[in-house]
Write an enzyme that holds these catalytic residues in place. Structure first.
Site, PDB file in Angstrom:
ATOM      1  N   GLY A   1     -14.692   5.416   4.920  1.00 17.09           N
ATOM      2  CA  GLY A   1     -13.856   6.541   5.357  1.00 17.09           C
ATOM      3  C   GLY A   1     -14.229   6.932   6.772  1.00 17.09           C
TER       4      GLY A   1
ATOM      5  CD  GLU B   1      -2.458   1.490   2.630  1.00 17.37           C
ATOM      6  OE1 GLU B   1      -3.495   0.847   2.848  1.00 17.37           O
ATOM      7  OE2 GLU B   1      -1.964   2.302   3.451  1.00 17.37           O
TER       8      GLU B   1
ATOM      9  CG  HIS C   1     -14.747   0.287  12.457  1.00 19.57           C
ATOM     10  ND1 HIS C   1     -15.608   1.290  12.856  1.00 19.57           N
ATOM     11  CD2 HIS C   1     -13.858   0.875  11.629  1.00 19.57           C
ATOM     12  CE1 HIS C   1     -15.251   2.430  12.272  1.00 19.57           C
ATOM     13  NE2 HIS C   1     -14.205   2.204  11.520  1.00 19.57           N
TER      14      HIS C   1
ATOM     15  CB  ALA D   1      -5.086   8.153   3.829  1.00 20.46           C
TER      16      ALA D   1
HETATM   17  P1  FAD Z   1     -17.943   0.339   7.092  1.00 19.95           P
HETATM   18  O1  FAD Z   1     -17.776  -1.040   6.607  1.00 19.95           O
HETATM   19  O2  FAD Z   1     -19.078   1.130   6.562  1.00 19.95           O
HETATM   20  O3  FAD Z   1     -18.024   0.270   8.680  1.00 19.95           O
HETATM   21  C1  FAD Z   1     -17.938   1.450   9.470  1.00 19.95           C
HETATM   22  C2  FAD Z   1     -18.612   1.223  10.804  1.00 19.95           C
HETATM   23  O4  FAD Z   1     -20.029   1.138  10.612  1.00 19.95           O
HETATM   24  C3  FAD Z   1     -18.208  -0.086  11.501  1.00 19.95           C
HETATM   25  O5  FAD Z   1     -18.163   0.149  12.871  1.00 19.95           O
HETATM   26  C4  FAD Z   1     -19.356  -1.035  11.152  1.00 19.95           C
HETATM   27  O6  FAD Z   1     -19.517  -2.062  12.115  1.00 19.95           O
HETATM   28  C5  FAD Z   1     -20.537  -0.078  11.146  1.00 19.95           C
HETATM   29  N1  FAD Z   1     -21.636  -0.512  10.260  1.00 19.95           N
HETATM   30  C6  FAD Z   1     -21.524  -0.997   8.999  1.00 19.95           C
HETATM   31  N2  FAD Z   1     -22.748  -1.283   8.501  1.00 19.95           N
HETATM   32  C7  FAD Z   1     -23.646  -0.956   9.463  1.00 19.95           C
HETATM   33  C8  FAD Z   1     -25.078  -1.007   9.559  1.00 19.95           C
HETATM   34  N3  FAD Z   1     -25.832  -1.473   8.550  1.00 19.95           N
HETATM   35  N4  FAD Z   1     -25.669  -0.600  10.711  1.00 19.95           N
HETATM   36  C9  FAD Z   1     -24.918  -0.119  11.751  1.00 19.95           C
HETATM   37  N5  FAD Z   1     -23.560  -0.047  11.715  1.00 19.95           N
HETATM   38  C10 FAD Z   1     -22.939  -0.455  10.592  1.00 19.95           C
HETATM   39  N6  FAD Z   1      -9.556   5.481   5.065  1.00 19.95           N
HETATM   40  C11 FAD Z   1      -9.388   6.478   4.158  1.00 19.95           C
HETATM   41  O7  FAD Z   1      -9.854   7.604   4.384  1.00 19.95           O
HETATM   42  N7  FAD Z   1      -8.710   6.266   2.989  1.00 19.95           N
HETATM   43  C12 FAD Z   1      -8.177   5.059   2.676  1.00 19.95           C
HETATM   44  O8  FAD Z   1      -7.573   4.892   1.614  1.00 19.95           O
HETATM   45  C13 FAD Z   1      -8.339   3.981   3.608  1.00 19.95           C
HETATM   46  N8  FAD Z   1      -7.848   2.737   3.349  1.00 19.95           N
HETATM   47  C14 FAD Z   1      -8.072   1.720   4.234  1.00 19.95           C
HETATM   48  C15 FAD Z   1      -7.614   0.430   3.933  1.00 19.95           C
HETATM   49  C16 FAD Z   1      -7.826  -0.627   4.812  1.00 19.95           C
HETATM   50  C17 FAD Z   1      -7.341  -2.006   4.454  1.00 19.95           C
HETATM   51  C18 FAD Z   1      -8.501  -0.393   6.042  1.00 19.95           C
HETATM   52  C19 FAD Z   1      -8.717  -1.527   7.007  1.00 19.95           C
HETATM   53  C20 FAD Z   1      -8.968   0.878   6.354  1.00 19.95           C
HETATM   54  C21 FAD Z   1      -8.765   1.940   5.463  1.00 19.95           C
HETATM   55  N9  FAD Z   1      -9.236   3.235   5.727  1.00 19.95           N
HETATM   56  C22 FAD Z   1      -9.049   4.249   4.819  1.00 19.95           C
HETATM   57  C23 FAD Z   1      -9.910   3.525   7.012  1.00 19.95           C
HETATM   58  C24 FAD Z   1     -11.446   3.374   6.905  1.00 19.95           C
HETATM   59  O9  FAD Z   1     -11.961   4.339   6.029  1.00 19.95           O
HETATM   60  C25 FAD Z   1     -12.018   3.540   8.311  1.00 19.95           C
HETATM   61  O10 FAD Z   1     -11.664   2.456   9.136  1.00 19.95           O
HETATM   62  C26 FAD Z   1     -13.521   3.834   8.390  1.00 19.95           C
HETATM   63  O11 FAD Z   1     -13.812   4.312   9.685  1.00 19.95           O
HETATM   64  C27 FAD Z   1     -14.399   2.607   8.134  1.00 19.95           C
HETATM   65  O12 FAD Z   1     -14.424   2.272   6.819  1.00 19.95           O
HETATM   66  P2  FAD Z   1     -15.159   0.902   6.342  1.00 19.95           P
HETATM   67  O13 FAD Z   1     -15.118   0.890   4.895  1.00 19.95           O
HETATM   68  O14 FAD Z   1     -14.619  -0.261   7.077  1.00 19.95           O
HETATM   69  O15 FAD Z   1     -16.644   1.220   6.861  1.00 19.95           O
END
Ligand code: FAD
Length: 292
Positions: A109, A17, A148, A51
């Site tokens: 995000g 990455e 998370h 990020a």
């Molecule tokens: P989601 O999957 O939407 O989850 C977010 C939260 O919402 C979790 O607590 C989940 O349990 C909860 N949730 C999901 N669905 C529901 C529902 N239906 N009802 C209630 N709660 C729910 N960030 C950046 O800004 N840029 C990047 O390039 C970036 N790259 C990343 C790469 C990796 C491999 C990882 C692990 C993280 C990265 N992040 C990045 C960080 C990421 O954006 C954050 O961790 C963000 O807070 C959560 O993103 P997610 O896609 O996991 O969200």
């Protein structure tokens, strides 16, 4: 090539990455890093998106295009949806398509301080569903072996992960972690919940004391006592800390591969030296598992 297809061909997919330079710096500042990483021939390189909550200048598409066309390595573009309208997402998807990019890591995000922004998407699952309905990208999603930070329990977080995967995710990449047992327990739990896509372990070599403490706090990753001692002993000596961090990461990776992990994703922090040392030591191990 779509990374899901790569997973069908290889037992262990090895990747890096990188993040784009901050908007005030010219994009060229990352070229040397990219070329150095390209020389190591990873299976793919992912490029983060906005990020750390910085201004969302989309250099991700440009760098992904460079990885694809100049380095001839498969890119995976990260894409977040917090605060985005469908029109914003359409623009970026079109840019990525025009650049021949086939792989996206679809994310929500982090919610900025002060609360959620106006957005057409609430969770990553909404973005994944939208990309799946409107395009042919291969989609990856993030997962969290130690849950998370916003979620009340790992069980609940896995329920949400299942919803994401069911929207059309081809493979998963984990948040950084330092205890392999957390990863193994997580993999067992998601299997029993019906999540069977390949899970790639996200590994961050802990080569810098301050950065590591910040990252681990931000991500909620538990730091092993062994690692704390290492930071205390070598933390003020950059060269020693770098070697210690690389060795710790290698130990983690060798154990993960021996236990059947499907992918290793190195959070390089744009440090090609670290990536080079890790790649060098893994060369024979990766060749051995992928040829067996
Ligand atoms: P989601 O999957 O939407 O989850 C977010 C939260 O919402 C979790 O607590 C989940 O349990 C909860 N949730 C999901 N669905 C529901 C529902 N239906 N009802 C209630 N709660 C729910 N960030 C950046 O800004 N840029 C990047 O390039 C970036 N790259 C990343 C790469 C990796 C491999 C990882 C692990 C993280 C990265 N992040 C990045 C960080 C990421 O954006 C954050 O961790 C963000 O807070 C959560 O993103 P997610 O896609 O996991 O969200």
């Amino acid at each position: 090539m779509k990374i899901s297809k790569l997973h069908e061909k290889k037992k262990v997919v090895f990747s890096f990455e990188i993040f784009p330079p901050k908007p005030q710096y010219p994009i060229e500042t990352v070229y040397d890093t990219l070329e150095a990483l390209g020389d190591l021939s990873p299976d793919f390189i992912s490029v983060t998106y906005g990020a750390g909550g910085s201004v969302r200048e989309n250099r991700t598409s440009e760098l992904s295009g460079m990885i694809k066309h100049k380095l001839k390595i498969e890119p995976m573009a990260h894409l977040t949806c917090v605060g985005s309208r469908k029109a914003d997402i359409n623009t970026i998807l079109a840019e990525l398509q025009a650049g021949g990019i086939q792989n996206i890591l679809a994310l929500r995000g982090d919610i900025p301080e002060g609360g959620a922004l106006d957005s057409d998407f609430t969770y990553a699952a909404d973005l994944i569903r939208y990309i799946k309905e409107t395009t042919d990208f291969d989609i990856a999603a993030a997962c969290y072996p130690e849950k998370h930070t916003e979620c009340e329990s790992l069980e609940k977080d896995i329920e949400h992960l299942k919803q994401k995967v069911d929207c059309g995710v081809g493979h998963l990449v984990t948040q950084l972690f330092f205890y392999n047992d957390h990863f193994y327990d997580f993999c067992d739990k998601i299997e029993t919940k019906g999540i069977h896509v390949p899970v790639t372990a996200g590994i961050m070599p802990m080569v810098n004391k301050k950065q590591m403490e910040r990252m681990a706090t931000m991500c909620g990753a538990q730091i092993p006592e062994k690692h704390r001692q290492m930071m205390e002993k070598y933390g003020d000596d950059p060269a020693a800390m770098r070697e210690a961090g690389i060795i710790y990461a290698l130990e983690q990776i060798v154990d993960l591969i021996a236990n059947g992990v499907r992918g290793i994703h190195i959070y390089t922090m744009n440090n090609p030296l670290v990536a080079r040392k890790i790649s060098m030591y893994l060369q024979n191990i990766l060749a051995s598992v992928n040829e067996s």
